[in-house]
Motif scaffolding. Sequence first.
Motif, PDB file in Angstrom:
ATOM      1  N   ASP A 188       0.816  -1.216   0.000  1.00  0.00           N
ATOM      2  CA  ASP A 188       0.000   0.000   0.000  1.00  0.00           C
ATOM      3  C   ASP A 188       0.850   1.266   0.000  1.00  0.00           C
ATOM      4  O   ASP A 188       0.421   2.304  -0.522  1.00  0.00           O
ATOM      5  CB  ASP A 188      -0.927   0.007   1.211  1.00  0.00           C
ATOM      6  CG  ASP A 188      -1.974  -1.102   1.137  1.00  0.00           C
ATOM      7  OD1 ASP A 188      -2.182  -1.619   0.031  1.00  0.00           O
ATOM      8  OD2 ASP A 188      -2.564  -1.442   2.177  1.00  0.00           O
ATOM      9  N   HIS A 189       2.040   1.187   0.590  1.00  0.00           N
ATOM     10  CA  HIS A 189       2.908   2.373   0.623  1.00  0.00           C
ATOM     11  C   HIS A 189       3.407   2.744  -0.770  1.00  0.00           C
ATOM     12  O   HIS A 189       3.911   3.862  -0.971  1.00  0.00           O
ATOM     13  CB  HIS A 189       4.098   2.104   1.542  1.00  0.00           C
ATOM     14  CG  HIS A 189       4.991   0.993   1.074  1.00  0.00           C
ATOM     15  ND1 HIS A 189       4.632  -0.334   1.115  1.00  0.00           N
ATOM     16  CD2 HIS A 189       6.231   1.020   0.515  1.00  0.00           C
ATOM     17  CE1 HIS A 189       5.602  -1.080   0.633  1.00  0.00           C
ATOM     18  NE2 HIS A 189       6.589  -0.293   0.256  1.00  0.00           N
ATOM     19  N   VAL A 190       3.273   1.835  -1.754  1.00  0.00           N
ATOM     20  CA  VAL A 190       3.669   2.104  -3.136  1.00  0.00           C
ATOM     21  C   VAL A 190       2.450   2.356  -4.019  1.00  0.00           C
ATOM     22  O   VAL A 190       2.416   3.305  -4.809  1.00  0.00           O
ATOM     23  CB  VAL A 190       4.515   0.940  -3.692  1.00  0.00           C
ATOM     24  CG1 VAL A 190       4.720   1.099  -5.192  1.00  0.00           C
ATOM     25  CG2 VAL A 190       5.844   0.854  -2.983  1.00  0.00           C
ATOM     26  N   THR A 191       1.444   1.523  -3.879  1.00  0.00           N
ATOM     27  CA  THR A 191       0.306   1.600  -4.795  1.00  0.00           C
ATOM     28  C   THR A 191      -0.537   2.857  -4.580  1.00  0.00           C
ATOM     29  O   THR A 191      -1.027   3.441  -5.567  1.00  0.00           O
ATOM     30  CB  THR A 191      -0.565   0.355  -4.635  1.00  0.00           C
ATOM     31  OG1 THR A 191      -1.006   0.241  -3.269  1.00  0.00           O
ATOM     32  CG2 THR A 191       0.213  -0.897  -4.997  1.00  0.00           C
ATOM     33  N   GLU A 192      -0.692   3.296  -3.349  1.00  0.00           N
ATOM     34  CA  GLU A 192      -1.523   4.487  -3.107  1.00  0.00           C
ATOM     35  C   GLU A 192      -0.898   5.740  -3.707  1.00  0.00           C
ATOM     36  O   GLU A 192      -1.594   6.521  -4.382  1.00  0.00           O
ATOM     37  CB  GLU A 192      -1.764   4.649  -1.604  1.00  0.00           C
ATOM     38  CG  GLU A 192      -2.638   3.574  -0.993  1.00  0.00           C
ATOM     39  CD  GLU A 192      -4.011   3.497  -1.650  1.00  0.00           C
ATOM     40  OE1 GLU A 192      -4.541   4.550  -2.065  1.00  0.00           O
ATOM     41  OE2 GLU A 192      -4.546   2.382  -1.767  1.00  0.00           O
ATOM     42  N   PRO A 193       0.405   6.024  -3.513  1.00  0.00           N
ATOM     43  CA  PRO A 193       0.990   7.196  -4.197  1.00  0.00           C
ATOM     44  C   PRO A 193       0.929   7.102  -5.715  1.00  0.00           C
ATOM     45  O   PRO A 193       0.723   8.121  -6.401  1.00  0.00           O
ATOM     46  CB  PRO A 193       2.431   7.217  -3.689  1.00  0.00           C
ATOM     47  CG  PRO A 193       2.403   6.491  -2.400  1.00  0.00           C
ATOM     48  CD  PRO A 193       1.364   5.423  -2.574  1.00  0.00           C
ATOM     49  N   LEU A 194       1.125   5.898  -6.265  1.00  0.00           N
ATOM     50  CA  LEU A 194       1.050   5.754  -7.715  1.00  0.00           C
ATOM     51  C   LEU A 194      -0.363   6.021  -8.230  1.00  0.00           C
ATOM     52  O   LEU A 194      -0.553   6.672  -9.278  1.00  0.00           O
ATOM     53  CB  LEU A 194       1.495   4.353  -8.126  1.00  0.00           C
ATOM     54  CG  LEU A 194       3.002   4.070  -8.084  1.00  0.00           C
ATOM     55  CD1 LEU A 194       3.285   2.617  -8.413  1.00  0.00           C
ATOM     56  CD2 LEU A 194       3.743   4.984  -9.054  1.00  0.00           C
ATOM     57  N   ARG A 195      -1.366   5.548  -7.536  1.00  0.00           N
ATOM     58  CA  ARG A 195      -2.740   5.804  -7.952  1.00  0.00           C
ATOM     59  C   ARG A 195      -3.060   7.290  -7.883  1.00  0.00           C
ATOM     60  O   ARG A 195      -3.759   7.832  -8.760  1.00  0.00           O
ATOM     61  CB  ARG A 195      -3.706   5.011  -7.073  1.00  0.00           C
ATOM     62  CG  ARG A 195      -3.576   3.510  -7.211  1.00  0.00           C
ATOM     63  CD  ARG A 195      -4.561   2.781  -6.325  1.00  0.00           C
ATOM     64  NE  ARG A 195      -5.923   3.018  -6.758  1.00  0.00           N
ATOM     65  CZ  ARG A 195      -7.001   2.668  -6.044  1.00  0.00           C
ATOM     66  NH1 ARG A 195      -6.839   2.094  -4.845  1.00  0.00           N
ATOM     67  NH2 ARG A 195      -8.210   2.910  -6.494  1.00  0.00           N
ATOM     68  N   ALA A 196      -2.547   7.952  -6.841  1.00  0.00           N
ATOM     69  CA  ALA A 196      -2.792   9.393  -6.746  1.00  0.00           C
ATOM     70  C   ALA A 196      -2.103  10.146  -7.878  1.00  0.00           C
ATOM     71  O   ALA A 196      -2.669  11.087  -8.459  1.00  0.00           O
ATOM     72  CB  ALA A 196      -2.304   9.895  -5.384  1.00  0.00           C
ATOM     73  N   ALA A 197      -0.870   9.724  -8.224  1.00  0.00           N
ATOM     74  CA  ALA A 197      -0.166  10.386  -9.329  1.00  0.00           C
ATOM     75  C   ALA A 197      -0.874  10.160 -10.655  1.00  0.00           C
ATOM     76  O   ALA A 197      -0.969  11.071 -11.498  1.00  0.00           O
ATOM     77  CB  ALA A 197       1.274   9.881  -9.394  1.00  0.00           C
ATOM     78  N   LEU A 198      -1.413   8.980 -10.883  1.00  0.00           N
ATOM     79  CA  LEU A 198      -2.135   8.694 -12.123  1.00  0.00           C
ATOM     80  C   LEU A 198      -3.438   9.486 -12.189  1.00  0.00           C
ATOM     81  O   LEU A 198      -3.801  10.046 -13.240  1.00  0.00           O
ATOM     82  CB  LEU A 198      -2.432   7.197 -12.234  1.00  0.00           C
ATOM     83  CG  LEU A 198      -1.232   6.285 -12.528  1.00  0.00           C
ATOM     84  CD1 LEU A 198      -1.615   4.825 -12.319  1.00  0.00           C
ATOM     85  CD2 LEU A 198      -0.733   6.496 -13.947  1.00  0.00           C
ATOM     86  N   ALA A 199      -4.154   9.542 -11.081  1.00  0.00           N
ATOM     87  CA  ALA A 199      -5.421  10.255 -11.078  1.00  0.00           C
ATOM     88  C   ALA A 199      -5.220  11.764 -11.289  1.00  0.00           C
ATOM     89  O   ALA A 199      -6.052  12.428 -11.916  1.00  0.00           O
ATOM     90  CB  ALA A 199      -6.168   9.994  -9.776  1.00  0.00           C
TER      91      ALA A 199
END
Length: 680
Positions: free
Chosen positions: A23-34
């Motif tokens: 989660d410490h990786v996927t959540e920032p990546l999802r925010a950057a994509l959105a």
Amino acid sequence: MESPLALYRRYRPESFAEVIGQDHVTEPLRAALANNRVNHAYLFSGPRGCGKTTSARILARALNCERAPVADPCGECESCRDLARGGPGSIDVIEIDAASHGGVDDARDLREKAFFAPVKSRYKVYIIDEAHMVTTQGFNALLKLVEEPPPHLRFIFATTEPDKVLPTIRSRTHHYPFRLIPPRLLSSYLSELCDKEGVSLDPAALPLVVRAGGGSARDTLSVLDQLLGGAGSAGVTYELATGLLGYTPDTLLDDVVDAFAAGDGAAVFGVVDRVIETGQDPRRFTEDLLRRLRDLVIVAAVPDAPATGLIDVSEDQGERLVAQAARFGPAELSRAADIVASGLTEMRGATAPRLLLELLCARVLLPGADHATDGVLARLDRLEKRLTISGGAPTPTSAPPAPPAQDRPVAPAHRPDAPDPAAARPEPVAPPVAEPAPEPVPEPVSEPESGTTAEPAPAPEPVVEAPPEPAPTPAPAPAASGSLSLVDVRRLWPDIVDATKLRRRLAWMHLTQNCQVVAVDGTTLTLGFANSGARDSFVSAGCDDVLRQAAIDVVGAEWKIETIVDPGAQAEGTPAVTRSAVAEPAAAPPAPEPPPQQAPQQPPAEPAEPGGPSASAAAREAIQQTRSADHQPEPSGPDWASADADAHPDDLDADHQGMSATELLQRELGAQMIEEIRHQ
């Protein structure tokens, strides 16, 4: 019919929401994509099988999705279908294995092709796996392209060793470190997969699968895939997991730990022999034993560790760990773990691992041979385990056990404050003591036991406690000095019973189902059985000898085992009596003690001794003369307090005469005291 894909390929995540433990990786990546704030180059690092390449593919799908910018790919557009699980792949997403394409020529070829625009997607994405295998010349050839790529180009580097990536390349990327997946999360994920596959998984086997995977999702799914392939109608059982994965069964670990706790060398070396005879690896057994000792150390410090999840074990195994940890001292456990850890290090590359295993077991069994601090502390733990208890000492009173001679004149005031039930129990003369009348202060005119006529001071609180009831159980003699009391034995009783289990299970079954401890003294342990059949079975099977040896091993007491039939046996065999009446029989006859109104009572069927009070007085005089001759530090006539101390069951002078004070009083004064009361 085609064989299905490997489990880790069939359940490869297709969105960041399906990636577990990162989660410490996927959540920032999802925010950057959105938010459409995607960088031109990324570096994913972490252990193998933790989701680096999978996350890179999900990122490429999200970048080329027709609904971009979006946090998760839609899964419906052509690009998402091409890059989906089992899809044909996209011509605009290129995966390169740097282990075989990490040279400078490969880097130049990549640089020439990178400037061409994507065929049908928004971005051309290069996923470079095992990026640390790219040579320095290859990284230098890519440096300018990674630093200033064309607008349609994106780089994703994946590596297990980020320190080997050229620092100039690493500084141009957004670095996301991946981690190993926590065991608890991985366990729940495996349970879900087994439900989807329709295969049952033994809860006891689940920790073994997680342990074999080592926190890697891909490795764990590979292990589970192997077990699912070999599972029968019963599913993945614990026996199947231990057999295929090579782990030591819990039964062997339980046996060796119980043998260590009991100091049973024969059982320990018997387990080692079973390990070798069954073809198991001594190194793996030592590693599993070290892990078990680690769990016991944690449980000893945190007793609720299995319940709170600090230790990932099943419920029944957690109960066994708590019971095993209670049989060791903290220093003893720590020393055993240190010995096993050092022995495991010595086993690496050894030509005789069995020999080393037996030697380290011998070192664990013999703390006395270890003169270091750990050995001393381990021996202290064993001594404290046997002698933690204060040797059956009475409840704290104002009078010390051995008062000085100068304190004896005021001892009568101390006598009511020391209602020692252990001292009162040896006098089973229930009828005369059972009088509820000694409410007033005793009226002794003179004490005929000693030469002095010291009158005891009025008792400050002559409280009349519950009238005694005739105890059906035999009243045992008090324990000798330094021995265990009834309360102490009952506290150590579970360990003694466990020790019998290692010797003979029949004895263990009798002790856990049919009997209880009724009484104990310095030489005899009395057990009460629910019925005569259980008692006869216990004795005829020789279980009393097993119990006697177990008591020697656990508490160091060599008891004679006596058995009685008494379903209602109580811990305290003799009820409490009045304080003034209790203090007197401990050392001298309570003839002057009862008030005159007790005379009308008719004692139950006691034969009258000829001679009456004069004979009783003569007997008491003989006893006092014997004690005065043997008791050296009494130059002056003792009062009642010193007589109480002399008549205590721990008195060595009474034993020096060939019989205990209890036997002497019962023989000389039992009937005379009743006769004396009748004459009054």
